[in-house]
Design a protein around this motif. Structure first.
Motif, PDB file in Angstrom:
ATOM      1  N   UNK A  73       0.799  -1.213   0.000  1.00 32.60           N
ATOM      2  CA  UNK A  73       0.000   0.000   0.000  1.00 32.60           C
ATOM      3  C   UNK A  73       0.834   1.266   0.000  1.00 32.60           C
ATOM      4  N   UNK A  74       0.136   2.408  -0.045  1.00 36.46           N
ATOM      5  CA  UNK A  74       0.807   3.711  -0.028  1.00 36.46           C
ATOM      6  C   UNK A  74       1.506   3.889   1.314  1.00 36.46           C
ATOM      7  N   UNK A  75       2.747   4.309   1.265  1.00 41.45           N
ATOM      8  CA  UNK A  75       3.621   4.452   2.433  1.00 41.45           C
ATOM      9  C   UNK A  75       3.970   3.102   3.062  1.00 41.45           C
ATOM     10  N   UNK A  76       3.751   2.014   2.307  1.00 41.96           N
ATOM     11  CA  UNK A  76       4.162   0.696   2.740  1.00 41.96           C
ATOM     12  C   UNK A  76       5.423   0.267   2.014  1.00 41.96           C
ATOM     13  N   UNK A  77       5.754  -1.013   2.092  1.00 43.89           N
ATOM     14  CA  UNK A  77       6.906  -1.564   1.383  1.00 43.89           C
ATOM     15  C   UNK A  77       6.743  -3.087   1.343  1.00 43.89           C
ATOM     16  N   UNK A  78       7.595  -3.751   0.587  1.00 47.42           N
ATOM     17  CA  UNK A  78       7.461  -5.197   0.385  1.00 47.42           C
ATOM     18  C   UNK A  78       7.582  -5.984   1.681  1.00 47.42           C
ATOM     19  N   UNK A  79       8.358  -5.484   2.625  1.00 51.45           N
ATOM     20  CA  UNK A  79       8.529  -6.182   3.892  1.00 51.45           C
ATOM     21  C   UNK A  79       7.237  -6.351   4.673  1.00 51.45           C
ATOM     22  N   UNK A  80       6.234  -5.519   4.375  1.00 53.45           N
ATOM     23  CA  UNK A  80       4.942  -5.655   5.050  1.00 53.45           C
ATOM     24  C   UNK A  80       4.338  -7.048   4.852  1.00 53.45           C
ATOM     25  N   UNK A  81       4.733  -7.714   3.768  1.00 51.93           N
ATOM     26  CA  UNK A  81       4.192  -9.038   3.433  1.00 51.93           C
ATOM     27  C   UNK A  81       5.040 -10.178   4.008  1.00 51.93           C
ATOM     28  N   UNK A  82       5.927  -9.898   4.944  1.00 49.75           N
ATOM     29  CA  UNK A  82       6.897 -10.895   5.418  1.00 49.75           C
ATOM     30  C   UNK A  82       6.263 -12.238   5.769  1.00 49.75           C
ATOM     31  N   UNK A  83       5.197 -12.229   6.562  1.00 52.76           N
ATOM     32  CA  UNK A  83       4.571 -13.485   6.975  1.00 52.76           C
ATOM     33  C   UNK A  83       3.906 -14.194   5.800  1.00 52.76           C
ATOM     34  N   UNK A  84       3.310 -13.425   4.912  1.00 53.91           N
ATOM     35  CA  UNK A  84       2.674 -13.995   3.725  1.00 53.91           C
ATOM     36  C   UNK A  84       3.729 -14.598   2.802  1.00 53.91           C
ATOM     37  N   UNK A  85       4.857 -13.916   2.662  1.00 57.95           N
ATOM     38  CA  UNK A  85       5.948 -14.425   1.825  1.00 57.95           C
ATOM     39  C   UNK A  85       6.410 -15.791   2.326  1.00 57.95           C
ATOM     40  N   UNK A  86       6.605 -15.916   3.640  1.00 61.55           N
ATOM     41  CA  UNK A  86       7.015 -17.198   4.219  1.00 61.55           C
ATOM     42  C   UNK A  86       6.013 -18.296   3.895  1.00 61.55           C
ATOM     43  N   UNK A  87       4.735 -18.001   4.043  1.00 57.59           N
ATOM     44  CA  UNK A  87       3.687 -18.997   3.774  1.00 57.59           C
ATOM     45  C   UNK A  87       3.665 -19.397   2.304  1.00 57.59           C
TER      46      UNK A  87
END
Length: 272
Positions: A73-87
């Motif tokens: 999202x706006x003012x977010x970054x890819x790291x916000x998805x860390x848990x989803x990436x692991x899954x």
């Protein structure tokens, strides 16, 4: 401070409209936590030159596996998805993500949703993406991008919260900053000149009628304090292939970390 800005917007409407414009087009940087940094460090990283930006691009998993693109999202970054990436990696997906223009570890310059959506179009076509997960304002930018390439077909799309209209975003920023209605209208005219479209036409419930998505899932908390659930409901009502699941106790950001949400995402992606 807000009172001073309100008075200034009456005295200097053009100056204060520019101040609000700078707020809208210069996203604030948010620090990554330790877990997010750890996941980003595990990625294959490269820089993609896109116009005036060096875009930080990430890849996890094997390229021969089913690709899925994550859009923050706006003012977010890819790291916000860390848990989803692991899954997703555990389920043998090839996960792709990027820090949008002026976000995360990409070049910091003034930007807007048109540039962000142009980048999404480039990546979708370059990597022949058929599955997408977006979060928050990233859902608006993604549906906007897809509406501009209506021939492009997506098999599965998960929207982890979604706004509806860009005008609501402008109203929110105007209220936060403290500008009056006259100044807000100057701001809107400036944005419309830059985006080459009317602000009222930037609307997710409109875009979903134009895009080619076989199956979509909207996950949105009933008590989301950032984007009210009513916006997701409006989007869902206008989306033939959409399905809204109203969650509880996840909020706007914790939705990206809850184990039961991870399970729902995987089940949706694996379903026929």
């Amino acid at each position: 401070m807000k009172k001073i800005i309100n008075i200034s917007s009456r005295l200097f409407p053009n100056t204060m409209a520019y101040f609000a414009y700078k707020t809208l087009t210069n996203p604030k940087l948010k620090k990554s936590n330790i877990h997010e940094i750890d996941i980003l460090d595990k990625a294959y990283k490269e820089k993609i030159l896109f116009r005036k930006f060096n875009i930080q691009f990430y890849q996890w998993g094997e390229p021969n596996n089913d690709p899925i693109l994550l859009i923050h999202g706006w003012e977010g970054h890819s790291g916000n998805f860390a848990d989803i990436i692991e899954s997703l990696v555990e389920q043998n997906y090839y996960v792709l993500a990027f820090d949008g223009p002026s976000h995360g570890f990409s070049t910091k310059k003034q930007t807007n949703l048109l540039e962000f959506s142009d980048l999404i179009i480039f990546i979708l076509q370059q990597y022949r993406i058929k599955k997408i997960i977006s979060h928050s304002f990233g859902s608006m930018i993604t549906t906007y991008a897809l509406s501009r390439i209506p021939h492009f077909e997506i098999d599965k799309y998960i929207l982890m919260t979604t706004p509806d209209t860009f005008l609501e975003r402008i109203n929110s920023i105007s209220s936060q900053v403290g500008i009056n209605e006259k100044t807000k209208q100057i701001l809107i005219r400036k944005l419309e000149a830059e985006l080459h479209t009317e602000v009222t036409k930037i609307c997710v419930s409109k875009f979903v009628k134009e895009i080619h998505v076989k199956e979509a899932l909207i996950l949105h908390d009933k008590e989301d304090k950032i984007i009210p659930i009513r916006q997701a409901r409006i989007v869902n009502e206008n989306w033939i292939n959409g399905n809204l699941e109203e969650l509880e106790n996840t909020g706007h950001f914790r939705i990206l970390k809850e184990p039961f949400v991870m399970e729902r995402i995987i089940n949706f992606l694996k379903s026929n």
